[in-house]
Scaffold this motif. Structure first.
Motif, short mmCIF file in Angstrom:
data_model
loop_
_atom_site.label_atom_id
_atom_site.label_comp_id
_atom_site.label_asym_id
_atom_site.label_seq_id
_atom_site.Cartn_x
_atom_site.Cartn_y
_atom_site.Cartn_z
N ASP A 1 2.63 2.79 6.40
CA ASP A 1 3.04 1.99 5.04
C ASP A 1 3.91 2.65 4.04
OD1 ASP A 1 0.91 0.51 6.13
OD2 ASP A 1 -0.72 1.39 4.69
N VAL A 2 3.97 3.96 3.99
CA VAL A 2 4.96 4.72 3.12
C VAL A 2 6.31 4.49 3.60
CG1 VAL A 2 5.66 6.92 2.35
CG2 VAL A 2 3.44 6.10 2.05
N ALA B 1 -1.69 15.54 5.28
CA ALA B 1 -2.80 14.65 4.29
C ALA B 1 -2.70 12.90 4.53
CB ALA B 1 -2.81 15.04 3.07
N LEU B 2 -1.66 12.59 5.21
CA LEU B 2 -1.57 11.30 5.25
C LEU B 2 -2.19 10.78 6.74
CD1 LEU B 2 2.48 10.98 4.12
CD2 LEU B 2 0.45 10.22 3.04
N SER B 3 -2.90 9.58 6.86
CA SER B 3 -3.19 9.04 8.13
C SER B 3 -2.01 8.34 8.64
CB SER B 3 -4.35 7.98 7.81
OG SER B 3 -3.64 6.98 6.97
N ARG B 4 -2.22 8.03 9.91
CA ARG B 4 -1.06 7.03 10.63
C ARG B 4 -0.98 5.81 10.01
NH1 ARG B 4 0.79 6.80 15.95
NH2 ARG B 4 -0.51 8.50 16.43
N HIS C 1 0.82 -1.13 -0.09
CA HIS C 1 -0.16 0.02 0.00
C HIS C 1 0.93 1.08 0.11
CE1 HIS C 1 -2.68 3.14 2.38
NE2 HIS C 1 -3.16 2.99 1.04
N GLY C 2 2.13 1.13 0.68
CA GLY C 2 2.65 2.16 0.50
C GLY C 2 3.37 2.70 -0.81
N ALA C 3 3.77 1.57 -1.58
CA ALA C 3 4.30 1.65 -2.82
C ALA C 3 3.13 2.26 -3.74
CB ALA C 3 4.34 0.48 -3.57
N VAL C 4 1.93 2.14 -3.32
CA VAL C 4 0.67 2.83 -4.23
C VAL C 4 0.56 4.32 -4.15
CG1 VAL C 4 -1.80 2.88 -4.43
CG2 VAL C 4 -0.50 0.56 -4.42
N ALA D 1 15.62 6.02 0.29
CA ALA D 1 15.79 4.83 0.00
C ALA D 1 16.68 3.91 1.26
CB ALA D 1 16.51 4.25 -1.16
N GLY D 2 16.14 2.96 1.94
CA GLY D 2 16.52 2.12 2.91
C GLY D 2 16.78 3.07 4.26
N GLN D 3 16.18 4.10 4.47
CA GLN D 3 16.30 4.88 5.60
C GLN D 3 15.34 4.17 6.48
OE1 GLN D 3 18.43 6.61 7.43
NE2 GLN D 3 18.25 8.47 5.93
N SER D 4 15.78 3.97 7.75
CA SER D 4 14.76 3.67 8.70
C SER D 4 13.31 3.85 8.79
CB SER D 4 15.52 3.76 10.16
OG SER D 4 14.34 3.58 11.27
N ALA D 5 12.44 2.99 8.83
CA ALA D 5 10.81 3.38 8.79
C ALA D 5 10.68 4.14 9.95
CB ALA D 5 10.06 2.11 8.80
N TYR D 6 11.21 3.96 11.18
CA TYR D 6 10.95 4.39 12.61
C TYR D 6 11.50 5.98 12.47
CZ TYR D 6 12.15 5.33 17.68
OH TYR D 6 12.03 6.16 18.86
N TYR D 7 12.46 6.19 11.68
CA TYR D 7 12.97 7.54 11.58
C TYR D 7 12.11 8.41 10.68
CZ TYR D 7 15.75 11.59 9.93
OH TYR D 7 16.24 12.77 9.65
N LEU D 8 11.78 7.77 9.34
CA LEU D 8 11.17 8.59 8.45
C LEU D 8 9.76 8.81 9.05
CD1 LEU D 8 12.01 6.59 5.24
CD2 LEU D 8 12.89 8.75 5.89
#
Length: 338
Positions: free
Chosen positions: A222-223, A214-217, A148-151, A184-191
């Motif tokens: 997912d992104v 505009a992004l939900s939690r 879903h993040g890719a979408v 790319a490859g950055q920690s999801a936690y950090y982003l």
């Protein structure tokens, strides 16, 4: 997400800091694209909880997953008034309390235990604690969906967030101009933390703030999971000035004024210290320089005790040198030269 009266009872309370680092746009020392980017905050963040910050307390051993809380003005009060004695992990482990329950505990801490925080901080602390538990409960048990993040990266969202790929490319390498960071490859936690800070106003950006709002939690989870899982090449950028790179390497490894050095937090060669601290190796020099400038001038608010203090010890040439060094660490041209 509550502290019991017994759990809280022993604490004296004092100051502590926030820590985190960057995501955004151009630098003052490099030719800049005509692009509205990060801007100074226009006002304080709302007291209601909407974002996320990393909190530090005297307990340094709690799990990484327990060190992130939603942000907002209440986060400062929690940092400065509570977490020197009450660890982030302890706070998360408590049962839920009603607003009245939390109000009673906060009043007890101030009136009975003489906790040294201002009465004016009380409402923000209560609001933060109540709202944080509600937000955590809402997303509990859901696993991020990178597909879903890719979408979202490719198409944006129905709520109005544009495709991330417009600026960061579908594979997260951006366009190499340095106006937008490599993700790319950055920690999801950090982003995720940075997106929450953009949404809450802790980081202000004419570009990223409305997108983050505009992004939900779930969208953010997912992104960031998508970008964290992307393995993308490092682009063959023009080789920087060799003496500048040498000076940057010295600063990164040995430090400058007061012996502050980048590798101490960001790892050898800027490899990062996931999940909290981002990698710098291969990040664009233009973006690194701009980000350090924003720390230096106080326009970034999510790490005043760490990155802002460090950036203010660097002069313009130091910043250019550090940025040049980290950009070339993973350069294909550098590898080819060997």
């Amino acid at each position: 997400m509550a502290l019991s009266a017994d759990a809280i009872a022993g604490g004296a309370i004092a100051a502590v800091g926030l820590i985190l680092l960057a995501i955004a746009t151009p630098a003052r020392w490099v030719a800049q694209p005509a692009l509205a980017a990060d801007a100074p905050p226009v006002g304080p963040a709302p007291s209601i909880v909407t974002g996320g910050v990393t909190l530090h307390s005297v307990d340094a051993s709690f799990p990484d997953s327990n060190s992130t809380f939603p942000g907002g003005a209440g986060a400062d009060a929690i940092n400065n008034d509570c977490l020197i004695c009450h660890s982030a992990g302890m706070v998360l482990d408590q049962a839920s309390l009603s607003r009245a329950g939390w109000q009673g505990i906060v009043d007890q801490m101030r009136n009975d235990f003489k906790a040294p925080f201002a009465a004016a901080d009380g409402p923000a602390i209560v609001d933060y604690l109540v709202t944080m538990k509600n937000e955590m409960s809402r997303s509990a048990g859901r696993q991020p969906d990178p597909k879903h993040g890719a979408v979202i990266v490719a198409q944006g969202t129905a709520a109005g967030a544009p495709p991330c790929a417009q600026c960061h490319a579908f594979n997260g390498v951006s366009d190499a101009s340095g106006a937008f960071p490599r993700l790319a490859g950055q920690s999801a936690y950090y982003l995720a933390g940075q997106l929450r800070d953009f949404a809450s106003g802790v980081r202000a950006s004419a570009i990223m703030t409305p997108i983050a709002k505009a992004l939900s939690r779930e969208d953010i989870a997912d992104v960031t999971a998508y970008f964290a899982g992307v393995s993308a090449p490092f682009l063959p950028l023009k080789a920087p000035n060799a003496s500048l790179v040498q000076r940057g390497e010295e600063l990164a490894k040995a430090g400058g004024p007061d012996r502050v050095h980048c590798d101490n937090c960001h790892g050898p060669g800027g490899s990062g210290a996931p999940p909290v601290i981002p990698y710098l190796a291969g990040q664009y020099a233009h973006y690194i320089a701009f980000t350090l400038q924003m720390w230096q001038e106080g326009f970034r608010k999510n790490s005043p005790d760490a990155m802002e203090a460090i950036a203010k010890k660097l002069d313009d040439q130091d910043i250019l040198a550090v940025a040049a060094y980290y950009q070339q660490v993973n350069s294909p041209l550098k590898a080819a030269a060997k």
